[in-house]
Scaffold this motif. Sequence first.
Motif, PDB file in Angstrom:
ATOM      1  N   LEU A 176       6.648  -1.050   7.512  1.00 20.95           N
ATOM      2  CA  LEU A 176       7.747  -1.944   7.882  1.00 20.95           C
ATOM      3  C   LEU A 176       8.298  -2.649   6.653  1.00 20.95           C
ATOM      4  O   LEU A 176       9.518  -2.744   6.465  1.00 20.95           O
TER       5      LEU A 176
ATOM      6  N   LEU B  90       5.007 -11.101   8.517  1.00 20.57           N
ATOM      7  CA  LEU B  90       5.708 -10.262   7.549  1.00 20.57           C
ATOM      8  C   LEU B  90       7.206 -10.531   7.583  1.00 20.57           C
ATOM      9  O   LEU B  90       7.851 -10.648   6.530  1.00 20.57           O
TER      10      LEU B  90
ATOM     11  N   THR C  87       5.164   4.750  -0.963  1.00 25.29           N
ATOM     12  CA  THR C  87       4.841   4.309   0.397  1.00 25.29           C
ATOM     13  C   THR C  87       5.717   5.015   1.418  1.00 25.29           C
ATOM     14  O   THR C  87       5.240   5.508   2.443  1.00 25.29           O
TER      15      THR C  87
ATOM     16  N   LYS D 166       7.256  -8.461  16.745  1.00 20.76           N
ATOM     17  CA  LYS D 166       5.885  -8.347  16.280  1.00 20.76           C
ATOM     18  C   LYS D 166       5.885  -8.514  14.757  1.00 20.76           C
ATOM     19  O   LYS D 166       6.932  -8.546  14.129  1.00 20.76           O
ATOM     20  N   ASP D 167       4.721  -8.600  14.172  1.00 21.34           N
ATOM     21  CA  ASP D 167       4.588  -8.762  12.715  1.00 21.34           C
ATOM     22  C   ASP D 167       5.392  -9.958  12.212  1.00 21.34           C
ATOM     23  O   ASP D 167       6.084  -9.891  11.200  1.00 21.34           O
TER      24      ASP D 167
ATOM     25  N   TYR E 218       6.107   8.976   5.269  1.00 19.00           N
ATOM     26  CA  TYR E 218       6.661   8.935   6.605  1.00 19.00           C
ATOM     27  C   TYR E 218       7.910   9.822   6.714  1.00 19.00           C
ATOM     28  O   TYR E 218       8.625  10.025   5.734  1.00 19.00           O
TER      29      TYR E 218
ATOM     30  N   ALA F 167       2.048  -6.889   1.589  1.00 19.05           N
ATOM     31  CA  ALA F 167       1.647  -6.227   2.834  1.00 19.05           C
ATOM     32  C   ALA F 167       0.449  -5.309   2.593  1.00 19.05           C
ATOM     33  O   ALA F 167      -0.481  -5.244   3.405  1.00 19.05           O
ATOM     34  N   LYS F 168       0.473  -4.620   1.470  1.00 15.75           N
ATOM     35  CA  LYS F 168      -0.641  -3.729   1.116  1.00 15.75           C
ATOM     36  C   LYS F 168      -1.903  -4.542   0.852  1.00 15.75           C
ATOM     37  O   LYS F 168      -2.994  -4.169   1.289  1.00 15.75           O
TER      38      LYS F 168
ATOM     39  N   GLN G 151      -3.233  -6.239   4.324  1.00 15.17           N
ATOM     40  CA  GLN G 151      -3.324  -5.374   5.499  1.00 15.17           C
ATOM     41  C   GLN G 151      -2.273  -5.693   6.572  1.00 15.17           C
ATOM     42  O   GLN G 151      -2.554  -5.694   7.773  1.00 15.17           O
ATOM     43  N   GLN G 152      -1.061  -5.976   6.103  1.00 17.84           N
ATOM     44  CA  GLN G 152       0.060  -6.134   7.021  1.00 17.84           C
ATOM     45  C   GLN G 152       0.748  -4.776   7.205  1.00 17.84           C
ATOM     46  O   GLN G 152       0.277  -3.763   6.668  1.00 17.84           O
ATOM     47  N   ASN G 153       1.849  -4.742   7.938  1.00 21.89           N
ATOM     48  CA  ASN G 153       2.568  -3.497   8.233  1.00 21.89           C
ATOM     49  C   ASN G 153       3.308  -3.029   6.976  1.00 21.89           C
ATOM     50  O   ASN G 153       4.464  -3.358   6.749  1.00 21.89           O
ATOM     51  N   GLU G 154       2.616  -2.220   6.186  1.00 23.01           N
ATOM     52  CA  GLU G 154       3.152  -1.781   4.894  1.00 23.01           C
ATOM     53  C   GLU G 154       4.416  -0.938   5.048  1.00 23.01           C
ATOM     54  O   GLU G 154       5.362  -1.062   4.265  1.00 23.01           O
TER      55      GLU G 154
END
Length: 229
Positions: A205, A26, A133, A22-23, A137, A196-197, A200-203
């Motif tokens: 990741l 990116l 970032t 996926k992605d 997490y 990515a930011k 709006q991609q998977n930041e």
Amino acid sequence: MIILIIILPIFAYLCLKISSLKDKSLYLFMIIYPNVGFIGFPLLQSLFGKQSLLLTALINMPFNLSLFTLGMMIMSNNKSFQIKKLITPGIIASLIAVILYIFSISLPETLLQPIQLIGNMTTPLAMIIIGATLSKYPIKKILLDRKIYLFTIFIDLIIPMIFSPLVHFLIKDTMIQAMTMIILVMPVANGAVLFAKRYQQNEFLAAKTVFLSTLLSIITIPVVALCFI
């Protein structure tokens, strides 16, 4: 330049075309754009001396052109771009550097010192953005992602191994051979997180891939340098 800006993107696209990741946009961006600026410049200077800086700057100009054209198209999933977006500080600074070198222009110390201080801020600021970032997490999600380790091994070891015969066949100058291999083994560019930011991609990741690929480059860069240069 052809290897980095044309052959590598085609190779990356074909690899991801047959993958089930996926992605993909990116991942494609992260394969195509190694960290030439923040890590490449100081590392190449330490290995090959100041004479390598001009060569790296010459490589970095079309690399930046690709970043703000093809890179933006990949991350935005858009097939068009605006020419004004090519006028970036990186491109302008590289052009000025080449002009200064060609005409042997020396800047006064009153200008050099503040410019150097500003330049020295770029790497810490990029690291702060990535750290901010990642801080959102749990550490387990960062360090225990098997997929990211496999991807990092692919970009930091497998790609340089695959490209090594091509580099040595096409490039006869031993110094430029070595510089090309060093650039190929660079970790993922910090710009992956920023792009990515922005798009709006998977930041997350992007951030953990930059972090882990940079961390593992402590091992992968010496391995490639010893085995393929």
